[in-house]
Design a protein around this motif. Structure first.
Motif, mmCIF file in Angstrom:
data_model
loop_
_atom_site.group_PDB
_atom_site.id
_atom_site.type_symbol
_atom_site.label_atom_id
_atom_site.label_comp_id
_atom_site.label_asym_id
_atom_site.label_seq_id
_atom_site.Cartn_x
_atom_site.Cartn_y
_atom_site.Cartn_z
ATOM 1 N N ILE A 1 -18.456 -10.796 -7.811
ATOM 2 C CA ILE A 1 -17.633 -10.919 -6.600
ATOM 3 C C ILE A 1 -16.604 -9.796 -6.538
ATOM 4 C CG2 ILE A 1 -15.906 -12.346 -5.437
ATOM 5 C CD1 ILE A 1 -17.400 -14.801 -6.523
ATOM 6 N N LEU A 2 -15.947 -9.515 -7.653
ATOM 7 C CA LEU A 2 -14.935 -8.461 -7.690
ATOM 8 C C LEU A 2 -15.561 -7.090 -7.441
ATOM 9 C CD1 LEU A 2 -12.829 -9.683 -10.742
ATOM 10 C CD2 LEU A 2 -12.086 -9.622 -8.357
ATOM 11 N N LEU A 3 -16.734 -6.854 -8.002
ATOM 12 C CA LEU A 3 -17.420 -5.578 -7.764
ATOM 13 C C LEU A 3 -17.848 -5.453 -6.304
ATOM 14 C CD1 LEU A 3 -19.626 -5.266 -10.989
ATOM 15 C CD2 LEU A 3 -17.562 -3.957 -10.406
ATOM 16 N N PHE A 4 -18.277 -6.568 -5.712
ATOM 17 C CA PHE A 4 -18.647 -6.540 -4.291
ATOM 18 C C PHE A 4 -17.424 -6.216 -3.439
ATOM 19 C CE2 PHE A 4 -18.914 -8.711 -0.187
ATOM 20 C CZ PHE A 4 -20.061 -8.141 0.328
ATOM 21 N N VAL A 5 -16.280 -6.833 -3.750
ATOM 22 C CA VAL A 5 -15.047 -6.554 -3.010
ATOM 23 C C VAL A 5 -14.665 -5.084 -3.159
ATOM 24 C CG1 VAL A 5 -12.556 -7.010 -2.950
ATOM 25 C CG2 VAL A 5 -14.179 -8.914 -3.105
ATOM 26 N N THR A 6 -14.811 -4.560 -4.372
ATOM 27 C CA THR A 6 -14.486 -3.156 -4.620
ATOM 28 C C THR A 6 -15.400 -2.233 -3.827
ATOM 29 O OG1 THR A 6 -13.708 -3.698 -6.854
ATOM 30 C CG2 THR A 6 -14.248 -1.393 -6.417
ATOM 31 N N ALA A 7 -16.702 -2.529 -3.852
ATOM 32 C CA ALA A 7 -17.654 -1.713 -3.098
ATOM 33 C C ALA A 7 -17.382 -1.797 -1.602
ATOM 34 C CB ALA A 7 -19.084 -2.165 -3.405
ATOM 35 N N ALA A 8 -17.046 -2.997 -1.107
ATOM 36 C CA ALA A 8 -16.740 -3.159 0.311
ATOM 37 C C ALA A 8 -15.500 -2.374 0.701
ATOM 38 C CB ALA A 8 -16.547 -4.647 0.639
ATOM 39 N N ALA A 9 -14.485 -2.388 -0.171
ATOM 40 C CA ALA A 9 -13.260 -1.634 0.110
ATOM 41 C C ALA A 9 -13.539 -0.140 0.164
ATOM 42 C CB ALA A 9 -12.206 -1.945 -0.953
ATOM 43 N N LEU A 10 -14.360 0.349 -0.766
ATOM 44 C CA LEU A 10 -14.713 1.765 -0.759
ATOM 45 C C LEU A 10 -15.505 2.135 0.486
ATOM 46 C CD1 LEU A 10 -15.714 2.236 -4.513
ATOM 47 C CD2 LEU A 10 -13.682 3.153 -3.382
ATOM 48 N N PHE A 11 -16.426 1.256 0.888
ATOM 49 C CA PHE A 11 -17.240 1.524 2.072
ATOM 50 C C PHE A 11 -16.374 1.589 3.329
ATOM 51 C CE2 PHE A 11 -19.581 -0.109 5.756
ATOM 52 C CZ PHE A 11 -20.607 0.818 5.834
ATOM 53 N N VAL A 12 -15.456 0.629 3.463
ATOM 54 C CA VAL A 12 -14.595 0.597 4.647
ATOM 55 C C VAL A 12 -13.683 1.822 4.683
ATOM 56 C CG1 VAL A 12 -12.712 -0.648 5.771
ATOM 57 C CG2 VAL A 12 -14.669 -1.908 4.877
ATOM 58 N N CYS A 13 -13.102 2.175 3.535
ATOM 59 C CA CYS A 13 -12.211 3.333 3.493
ATOM 60 C C CYS A 13 -12.962 4.629 3.788
ATOM 61 C CB CYS A 13 -11.530 3.418 2.129
ATOM 62 S SG CYS A 13 -10.282 2.147 1.852
ATOM 63 N N ARG A 14 -14.210 4.702 3.335
ATOM 64 C CA ARG A 14 -15.010 5.889 3.614
ATOM 65 C C ARG A 14 -15.418 5.951 5.084
ATOM 66 N NH1 ARG A 14 -20.440 7.786 0.259
ATOM 67 N NH2 ARG A 14 -20.764 9.759 1.375
ATOM 68 N N SER A 15 -15.684 4.773 5.663
ATOM 69 C CA SER A 15 -16.111 4.731 7.064
ATOM 70 C C SER A 15 -14.934 4.924 8.018
ATOM 71 C CB SER A 15 -16.803 3.395 7.361
ATOM 72 O OG SER A 15 -17.918 3.197 6.513
ATOM 73 N N ILE A 16 -13.767 4.389 7.627
ATOM 74 C CA ILE A 16 -12.576 4.478 8.483
ATOM 75 C C ILE A 16 -11.422 5.037 7.645
ATOM 76 C CG2 ILE A 16 -11.149 3.257 10.170
ATOM 77 C CD1 ILE A 16 -13.173 0.985 10.097
ATOM 78 N N PRO A 17 -11.386 6.331 7.407
ATOM 79 C CA PRO A 17 -10.350 6.920 6.547
ATOM 80 C C PRO A 17 -8.928 6.649 7.032
ATOM 81 C CG PRO A 17 -12.097 8.507 7.014
ATOM 82 C CD PRO A 17 -12.319 7.345 7.926
ATOM 83 N N LEU B 1 -7.607 3.980 7.722
ATOM 84 C CA LEU B 1 -7.052 2.754 7.143
ATOM 85 C C LEU B 1 -6.405 2.990 5.779
ATOM 86 C CD1 LEU B 1 -9.782 0.062 7.940
ATOM 87 C CD2 LEU B 1 -7.534 0.313 9.004
ATOM 88 N N ILE B 2 -6.754 4.077 5.112
ATOM 89 C CA ILE B 2 -6.303 4.296 3.736
ATOM 90 C C ILE B 2 -4.785 4.302 3.606
ATOM 91 C CG2 ILE B 2 -6.331 5.925 1.810
ATOM 92 C CD1 ILE B 2 -9.162 6.730 2.646
ATOM 93 N N ASN C 1 0.829 -1.203 0.000
ATOM 94 C CA ASN C 1 0.000 0.000 0.000
ATOM 95 C C ASN C 1 0.867 1.259 0.000
ATOM 96 O OD1 ASN C 1 -2.999 0.876 0.515
ATOM 97 N ND2 ASN C 1 -1.787 2.134 1.908
ATOM 98 N N VAL C 2 1.882 1.282 0.860
ATOM 99 C CA VAL C 2 2.783 2.438 0.936
ATOM 100 C C VAL C 2 3.522 2.625 -0.385
ATOM 101 C CG1 VAL C 2 4.859 3.350 2.035
ATOM 102 C CG2 VAL C 2 3.059 2.325 3.435
ATOM 103 N N LEU C 3 4.029 1.530 -0.962
ATOM 104 C CA LEU C 3 4.750 1.629 -2.230
ATOM 105 C C LEU C 3 3.848 2.144 -3.343
ATOM 106 C CD1 LEU C 3 6.884 -1.655 -2.141
ATOM 107 C CD2 LEU C 3 7.711 0.700 -1.978
ATOM 108 N N TRP C 4 2.600 1.697 -3.350
ATOM 109 C CA TRP C 4 1.671 2.152 -4.389
ATOM 110 C C TRP C 4 1.483 3.669 -4.295
ATOM 111 C CZ3 TRP C 4 -2.872 4.748 -5.068
ATOM 112 C CH2 TRP C 4 -3.496 4.618 -6.311
ATOM 113 N N PHE C 5 1.280 4.173 -3.105
ATOM 114 C CA PHE C 5 1.094 5.614 -2.933
ATOM 115 C C PHE C 5 2.364 6.392 -3.279
ATOM 116 C CE2 PHE C 5 -2.703 4.621 -0.319
ATOM 117 C CZ PHE C 5 -3.574 5.539 -0.872
#
Length: 228
Positions: free
Chosen positions: A158-174, A176-177, A24-28
Motif C-alpha cells: 500500500i505504501l509503495l502504491f501511494v509512493t508510485a501514485a505521488a510520483l506519477f501525479v507530480c510528474r504529470s502535473i509538476p 502541484l509540487i 510542503n512549503v516548510l519541508w522545501f
C-alpha cells in the motif's frame, strides 16, 4: 443536520489541505536551508513528527514545532537520511548501467536491482514515521523498519502504491509540487504508518498478555520496540 455535517467535512478537508500545503512549503524551505543533501533528512523527521501529532488530533503551531524538531534532530535526521540517499544513488547508477545491456546477466542484475530498490523504498516509508513514534537506537531504526517492511507486506505494498501514485501525479502535473508534492506523500504515508503501528502495538499487547498468562514473557527486543 445533513448540511451541517457536509459543511464540517468540507471545512475539515480544506483545513487539512491547507495544513499539507504549509507542511510542503516548510519541508522545501528547511531542506534548502540544509543545502538539500544535509537538509532532507532532518526536514523529513520534523515533518513526520508533525504528521503524527496531526493525525492524533494534537494541533501545534507548524513553523515553531517544525523548526524545533528540525534543529533538535538535525544529526539523527542525517544519520537516517544520508545512508538511504547513498544507497539510492548507488542503485540508480547500477540500474542505469545494467538496464542498458541486453545480455542475460545484465537483465538478471537489473531485475535484482529493481527488487532491492523496492525493498529500500519500503524501508524508507516506515523509517521516518518509526522515528517519530518509537525510542530506538539509530541502528535499530534501520533494522526494525526493514523487518517491518518484510513482515507486513500488505502495508508495504500500500505504501509503495501511494509512493508510485505521488510520483506519477507530480510528474504529470509538476505545478502541484510546490504546494502538495512532498507534503501530501508525507501526510498519507505518515497517516497509514500510524495505523499500521497502532494495529501492531495492539497485537503485541495481546501477545504479551497471552504470554504472561502462559508464563512466557515477550522477547526483550520486540517488547522494547513494540514491533514484530
Amino acid at each position: 443536520m445533513a448540511s451541517g455535517g457536509f459543511g464540517f467535512r468540507a471545512y475539515t478537508l480544506f483545513d487539512t489541505l491547507l495544513w499539507i500545503a504549509c507542511l510542503n512549503v516548510l519541508w522545501f524551505v528547511f531542506t534548502l536551508l540544509g543545502g538539500v543533501v544535509l537538509g532532507a533528512g532532518p526536514s523529513t523527521v520534523a515533518a513526520h513528527v508533525l504528521v503524527r501529532d496531526k493525525v492524533r488530533g494534537n494541533a501545534t503551531p507548524l513553523l515553531g514545532r517544525f523548526a524545533k524538531e528540525y534543529f533538535t534532530n538535525f544529526g539523527k535526521g542525517n544519520a537516517l537520511g544520508l545512508p538511504l540517499l547513498a544507497v539510492g544513488v548507488a542503485l540508480a547508477l547500477n540500474w542505469g548501467y545494467f538496464s542498458a545491456g541486453w545480455d542475460l546477466g545484465s537483465q538478471i542484475a537489473s531485475a535484482g536491482i529493481l527488487l532491492a530498490a523496492l525493498f529500500v523504498a519500503g524501508t524508507l516509508c516506515y523509517l521516518f514515521p518509526m522515528f517519530a513514534r518509537y525510542e530506538l537506537s539509530l541502528v535499530q531504526y534501520f533494522l526494525m523498519s526493514s523487518r517491518f517492511a518484510m513482515r507486513h507486506l500488505a502495508g508495504t505494498v500500500i505504501l509503495l502504491f501511494v509512493t508510485a501514485a505521488a510520483l506519477f501525479v507530480c510528474r504529470s502535473i509538476p505545478g502541484l509540487i510546490p504546494f502538495f508534492g512532498v507534503g501530501a506523500w508525507l501526510y498519507v504515508t505518515g497517516w497509514l504508518c500510524d495505523r499500521f503501528f497502532t494495529a501492531n502495538d495492539d497485537a503485541m499487547a495481546g501477545m504479551e498478555a497471552a504470554g504472561t498468562a502462559a508464563g512466557k514473557p515477550t522477547p526483550a527486543l520486540a517488547k522494547e520496540a513494540s514491533l514484530v
